[in-house]
Design an enzyme around this catalytic site. Structure first.
Site, PDB file in Angstrom:
ATOM      1  CB  SER A 124      36.124 -27.080  28.880  1.00 45.14           C
ATOM      2  OG  SER A 124      36.581 -25.829  29.328  1.00 45.14           O
TER       3      SER A 124
HETATM    4  N1  SAH Z   1      34.137 -22.252  31.452  1.00 43.70           N
HETATM    5  C1  SAH Z   1      33.925 -21.913  30.058  1.00 43.70           C
HETATM    6  C2  SAH Z   1      35.172 -22.044  29.218  1.00 43.70           C
HETATM    7  C3  SAH Z   1      36.171 -21.018  29.596  1.00 43.70           C
HETATM    8  S1  SAH Z   1      37.328 -20.548  28.382  1.00 43.70           S
HETATM    9  C4  SAH Z   1      32.783 -22.687  29.452  1.00 43.70           C
HETATM   10  O1  SAH Z   1      32.225 -23.570  30.109  1.00 43.70           O
HETATM   11  O2  SAH Z   1      32.418 -22.376  28.316  1.00 43.70           O
HETATM   12  C5  SAH Z   1      38.219 -19.412  29.395  1.00 43.70           C
HETATM   13  C6  SAH Z   1      37.570 -18.090  29.596  1.00 43.70           C
HETATM   14  O3  SAH Z   1      38.346 -17.368  30.545  1.00 43.70           O
HETATM   15  C7  SAH Z   1      37.506 -17.211  28.351  1.00 43.70           C
HETATM   16  O4  SAH Z   1      36.181 -16.859  28.100  1.00 43.70           O
HETATM   17  C8  SAH Z   1      38.357 -15.980  28.715  1.00 43.70           C
HETATM   18  O5  SAH Z   1      37.856 -14.780  28.183  1.00 43.70           O
HETATM   19  C9  SAH Z   1      38.254 -15.996  30.233  1.00 43.70           C
HETATM   20  N2  SAH Z   1      39.310 -15.300  30.948  1.00 43.70           N
HETATM   21  C10 SAH Z   1      40.645 -15.228  30.681  1.00 43.70           C
HETATM   22  N3  SAH Z   1      41.284 -14.487  31.608  1.00 43.70           N
HETATM   23  C11 SAH Z   1      40.339 -14.089  32.508  1.00 43.70           C
HETATM   24  C12 SAH Z   1      40.359 -13.307  33.702  1.00 43.70           C
HETATM   25  N4  SAH Z   1      41.490 -12.778  34.186  1.00 43.70           N
HETATM   26  N5  SAH Z   1      39.189 -13.107  34.353  1.00 43.70           N
HETATM   27  C13 SAH Z   1      38.029 -13.614  33.898  1.00 43.70           C
HETATM   28  N6  SAH Z   1      37.939 -14.371  32.780  1.00 43.70           N
HETATM   29  C14 SAH Z   1      39.074 -14.606  32.094  1.00 43.70           C
END
Ligand code: SAH
Length: 201
Positions: free
Chosen positions: A52
């Site tokens: 993000s």
């Molecule tokens: N917080 C992260 C950015 C997250 S991007 C950072 O600091 O880099 C969103 C993430 O959520 C992705 O990696 C995706 O694979 C994950 N995601 C999507 N659905 C999910 C779920 N149901 N449970 C766990 N992770 C999930």
């Protein structure tokens, strides 16, 4: 980043600013993107996912007001960057990631950098993590069609949860702050955001 991207745009909590200053964002990026670490935008990581934008990380962190004794739950570890920021402000962070390659990589990065109070769990974060519930802090880093009931259930009394909620195809999502007070859970909208989708199952 602190003086140009965060302070002028509403990040005022000194603990949050300090945590943002402490965590090296470049360490959470693939080698080809390290030179872009301090640009004010989200960047692509593995598996078609994103790290993000720093301002969004800081504002979401500020919104959940993490306290030194809190255990925080994150949904969507991605690169592990947001979890590292939370780990500077809380006692412990549990972060759930559904992509095995990302979970493994985030875990290795956090370990290498010495963030020992973060645990990366592989699984579906829409179910939360019953093991350490209830949580005073829940931060969801992917956009939900509807707020997962398990996350509401796992929010502690006086707890704070931020979550991006879909508003319609092609529309920005609504970043919401949910709070539980006297058994009642209410929310207010913070600002529009663009996150990758929360994929359940
Ligand atoms: N917080 C992260 C950015 C997250 S991007 C950072 O600091 O880099 C969103 C993430 O959520 C992705 O990696 C995706 O694979 C994950 N995601 C999507 N659905 C999910 C779920 N149901 N449970 C766990 N992770 C999930």
């Amino acid at each position: 980043m602190i003086a140009e991207q965060l302070q002028p745009h509403g990040v005022t909590d000194v603990r949050v600013l300090q945590a943002m200053a402490d965590v090296p964002r470049e360490e959470f990026l693939p080698p080809r993107l390290k030179g872009h670490a301090y640009e004010d935008r989200a960047l692509g990581i593995e598996c078609g996912q994103t790290i993000s934008q720093p301002l969004v990380v800081a504002l979401m962190t500020q919104a959940v007001a993490p306290q030194p004794d809190d255990v925080a739950l994150e949904v969507g570890a991605g690169s592990g960057y947001q979890a590292a920021v939370l780990s500077r402000l809380c006692r412990r962070v549990i972060t759930i990631e559904r992509e095995p390659a990302l979970a493994e990589h985030a875990g290795a990065t956090l370990k290498r950098l010495g963030y020992e109070n973060v645990e990366v769990v592989l699984g579906d974060g829409s179910l939360g993590s019953a093991r350490s519930a209830l949580y005073p802090v829940i931060l969801v880093a992917c956009a939900a069609r509807e707020v997962p009931p398990a996350l509401i259930e796992q929010l502690a009394e006086a707890g704070r949860m931020v979550i991006p909620v879909e508003t319609g195809a092609g529309q920005p999502q609504d970043l919401r702050l949910y709070t539980r007070a006297a058994e009642e859970v209410t929310y207010r909208s913070l600002f529009p955001v663009l996150f990758v989708p929360l994929r359940t199952g």
